[in-house]
Design a protein around this motif. Structure first.
Motif, PDB file in Angstrom:
ATOM      1  N   TRP A  49       0.824  -1.207   0.000  1.00  0.00           N
ATOM      2  CA  TRP A  49       0.000   0.000   0.000  1.00  0.00           C
ATOM      3  C   TRP A  49       0.854   1.250   0.000  1.00  0.00           C
ATOM      4  CZ3 TRP A  49      -4.365  -0.582  -1.973  1.00  0.00           C
ATOM      5  CH2 TRP A  49      -5.102  -1.732  -1.770  1.00  0.00           C
ATOM      6  N   ALA A  50       1.999   1.238   0.679  1.00  0.00           N
ATOM      7  CA  ALA A  50       2.887   2.397   0.663  1.00  0.00           C
ATOM      8  C   ALA A  50       3.401   2.649  -0.748  1.00  0.00           C
ATOM      9  CB  ALA A  50       4.046   2.182   1.629  1.00  0.00           C
ATOM     10  N   ALA A  51       3.744   1.595  -1.467  1.00  0.00           N
ATOM     11  CA  ALA A  51       4.240   1.739  -2.835  1.00  0.00           C
ATOM     12  C   ALA A  51       3.134   2.220  -3.769  1.00  0.00           C
ATOM     13  CB  ALA A  51       4.814   0.424  -3.335  1.00  0.00           C
ATOM     14  N   SER A  52       1.909   1.724  -3.602  1.00  0.00           N
ATOM     15  CA  SER A  52       0.830   2.136  -4.495  1.00  0.00           C
ATOM     16  C   SER A  52       0.428   3.582  -4.250  1.00  0.00           C
ATOM     17  CB  SER A  52      -0.381   1.209  -4.352  1.00  0.00           C
ATOM     18  OG  SER A  52      -1.003   1.392  -3.102  1.00  0.00           O
ATOM     19  N   ASP A  53       0.660   4.121  -3.041  1.00  0.00           N
ATOM     20  CA  ASP A  53       0.365   5.534  -2.778  1.00  0.00           C
ATOM     21  C   ASP A  53       1.362   6.461  -3.464  1.00  0.00           C
ATOM     22  OD1 ASP A  53      -1.868   4.998  -1.309  1.00  0.00           O
ATOM     23  OD2 ASP A  53      -0.874   5.159   0.639  1.00  0.00           O
ATOM     24  N   MET A  54       2.506   5.932  -3.878  1.00  0.00           N
ATOM     25  CA  MET A  54       3.508   6.751  -4.546  1.00  0.00           C
ATOM     26  C   MET A  54       3.143   7.017  -6.003  1.00  0.00           C
ATOM     27  SD  MET A  54       6.880   4.955  -2.889  1.00  0.00           S
ATOM     28  CE  MET A  54       7.904   5.437  -4.233  1.00  0.00           C
ATOM     29  N   ILE A  55       2.268   6.222  -6.581  1.00  0.00           N
ATOM     30  CA  ILE A  55       1.849   6.386  -7.969  1.00  0.00           C
ATOM     31  C   ILE A  55       0.554   7.205  -7.970  1.00  0.00           C
ATOM     32  CG2 ILE A  55       1.157   5.221 -10.083  1.00  0.00           C
ATOM     33  CD1 ILE A  55       2.757   2.781  -9.073  1.00  0.00           C
ATOM     34  N   PRO A  56       0.563   8.393  -8.559  1.00  0.00           N
ATOM     35  CA  PRO A  56      -0.627   9.249  -8.499  1.00  0.00           C
ATOM     36  C   PRO A  56      -1.788   8.743  -9.359  1.00  0.00           C
ATOM     37  CG  PRO A  56       1.115  10.318  -9.760  1.00  0.00           C
ATOM     38  CD  PRO A  56       1.675   9.033  -9.248  1.00  0.00           C
ATOM     39  N   ARG A  74      -4.365   5.275 -12.305  1.00  0.00           N
ATOM     40  CA  ARG A  74      -2.989   5.428 -11.819  1.00  0.00           C
ATOM     41  C   ARG A  74      -2.027   5.258 -12.991  1.00  0.00           C
ATOM     42  NH1 ARG A  74      -2.483   5.609  -6.400  1.00  0.00           N
ATOM     43  NH2 ARG A  74      -4.181   4.791  -5.170  1.00  0.00           N
ATOM     44  N   GLN A  75      -1.115   6.200 -13.121  1.00  0.00           N
ATOM     45  CA  GLN A  75      -0.119   6.159 -14.187  1.00  0.00           C
ATOM     46  C   GLN A  75       1.236   6.520 -13.600  1.00  0.00           C
ATOM     47  OE1 GLN A  75      -0.949   5.138 -17.226  1.00  0.00           O
ATOM     48  NE2 GLN A  75      -3.143   5.158 -16.890  1.00  0.00           N
ATOM     49  N   LEU A  76       2.288   6.047 -14.231  1.00  0.00           N
ATOM     50  CA  LEU A  76       3.636   6.333 -13.741  1.00  0.00           C
ATOM     51  C   LEU A  76       4.116   7.738 -14.098  1.00  0.00           C
ATOM     52  CD1 LEU A  76       5.384   2.943 -14.507  1.00  0.00           C
ATOM     53  CD2 LEU A  76       4.616   3.799 -12.300  1.00  0.00           C
ATOM     54  N   GLU A  77       3.624   8.290 -15.192  1.00  0.00           N
ATOM     55  CA  GLU A  77       4.082   9.601 -15.655  1.00  0.00           C
ATOM     56  C   GLU A  77       2.900  10.444 -16.103  1.00  0.00           C
ATOM     57  OE1 GLU A  77       6.620   8.638 -18.912  1.00  0.00           O
ATOM     58  OE2 GLU A  77       8.330   8.198 -17.617  1.00  0.00           O
ATOM     59  N   ASP A  78       3.099  11.760 -16.101  1.00  0.00           N
ATOM     60  CA  ASP A  78       2.062  12.686 -16.552  1.00  0.00           C
ATOM     61  C   ASP A  78       1.669  12.410 -18.004  1.00  0.00           C
ATOM     62  OD1 ASP A  78       2.491  13.808 -14.055  1.00  0.00           O
ATOM     63  OD2 ASP A  78       3.549  15.562 -14.815  1.00  0.00           O
ATOM     64  N   GLU A  79       2.667  12.199 -18.865  1.00  0.00           N
ATOM     65  CA  GLU A  79       2.383  11.967 -20.285  1.00  0.00           C
ATOM     66  C   GLU A  79       1.610  10.663 -20.487  1.00  0.00           C
ATOM     67  OE1 GLU A  79       2.143  12.803 -24.328  1.00  0.00           O
ATOM     68  OE2 GLU A  79       2.631  14.111 -22.648  1.00  0.00           O
ATOM     69  N   HIS A 114      -3.546  13.356  -8.443  1.00  0.00           N
ATOM     70  CA  HIS A 114      -3.943  13.223  -7.037  1.00  0.00           C
ATOM     71  C   HIS A 114      -2.883  12.362  -6.362  1.00  0.00           C
ATOM     72  CE1 HIS A 114      -7.963  14.746  -8.090  1.00  0.00           C
ATOM     73  NE2 HIS A 114      -7.813  14.023  -9.186  1.00  0.00           N
ATOM     74  N   GLU A 115      -2.038  12.989  -5.550  1.00  0.00           N
ATOM     75  CA  GLU A 115      -0.918  12.295  -4.925  1.00  0.00           C
ATOM     76  C   GLU A 115      -1.181  12.098  -3.447  1.00  0.00           C
ATOM     77  OE1 GLU A 115       1.998  15.186  -6.053  1.00  0.00           O
ATOM     78  OE2 GLU A 115       2.533  14.070  -7.860  1.00  0.00           O
ATOM     79  N   GLY A 116      -0.971  10.858  -2.973  1.00  0.00           N
ATOM     80  CA  GLY A 116      -1.168  10.541  -1.563  1.00  0.00           C
ATOM     81  C   GLY A 116      -0.087  11.176  -0.717  1.00  0.00           C
ATOM     82  N   GLY A 117      -0.486  11.637   0.459  1.00  0.00           N
ATOM     83  CA  GLY A 117       0.462  12.242   1.376  1.00  0.00           C
ATOM     84  C   GLY A 117       0.413  11.553   2.725  1.00  0.00           C
ATOM     85  N   SER A 118       1.057  12.131   3.685  1.00  0.00           N
ATOM     86  CA  SER A 118       1.074  11.529   5.014  1.00  0.00           C
ATOM     87  C   SER A 118      -0.285  11.687   5.691  1.00  0.00           C
ATOM     88  CB  SER A 118       2.171  12.172   5.866  1.00  0.00           C
ATOM     89  OG  SER A 118       1.920  13.555   6.009  1.00  0.00           O
ATOM     90  N   GLY A 119      -0.653  10.697   6.469  1.00  0.00           N
ATOM     91  CA  GLY A 119      -1.911  10.734   7.195  1.00  0.00           C
ATOM     92  C   GLY A 119      -3.140  10.625   6.324  1.00  0.00           C
ATOM     93  N   GLY A 120      -2.991  10.148   5.091  1.00  0.00           N
ATOM     94  CA  GLY A 120      -4.134   9.974   4.201  1.00  0.00           C
ATOM     95  C   GLY A 120      -4.519  11.223   3.427  1.00  0.00           C
TER      96      GLY A 120
END
Length: 133
Positions: A49-56, A74-79, A114-120
């Motif tokens: 889950w920590a890794a999946s929150d890194m992908i916006p 969810r995509q790895l890059e903006d393009e 939409h990027e995940g941050g600390s505390g949800g």
């Protein structure tokens, strides 16, 4: 009967084999537990889950008219999100976009990450789009 409580062989992507840390296997049909611990004491589920929150998660927001948002998942890059939009939603809105600074800037659509941050918390990052039609 052999004791396999310390090493569990799994095939890796290169055709070799790796092993899970001790205690990772369970009695279920797959032979491993997703609630096992990785070296360092961090649970496997928590690591996933920590890794999946890194992908916006991306959406394309229409700034005029109905102000709709179209998901690009969810995509790895903006393009990659812009390309997904072109393939899935492009025919519907009769537009094609890129994040590369080429063509005319698009003023009525914007790409939102939409990027995940600390505390949800979720942080939104706006990315300019350019016409690729």
């Amino acid at each position: 009967m052999t004791d396999d409580s310390t090493q569990h062989d799994l095939s890796n992507q290169n055709g070799g084999s790796d092993h899970l840390p001790g205690g990772a296997a369970s009695d279920d049909r797959l032979g491993l537990s997703l609630n096992s611990e990785l070296p360092g004491g961090r649970p496997l589920n928590e690591t996933y889950w920590a890794a999946s929150d890194m992908i916006p998660h991306y959406t394309i927001r229409h700034l005029a008219g109905a102000r709709e948002e179209l998901s690009c998942f969810r995509q790895l890059e903006d393009e990659s999100a812009a390309l997904y939009f072109n393939i899935v939603h492009g025919a519907k809105v009769r537009r094609r976009f890129t994040t590369a600074k080429s063509g005319a800037p698009c003023t009525d659509y914007v790409l939102i990450a939409h990027e995940g941050g600390s505390g949800g918390a979720v942080r939104e990052r706006a990315i300019a789009l350019f016409d690729a039609s």
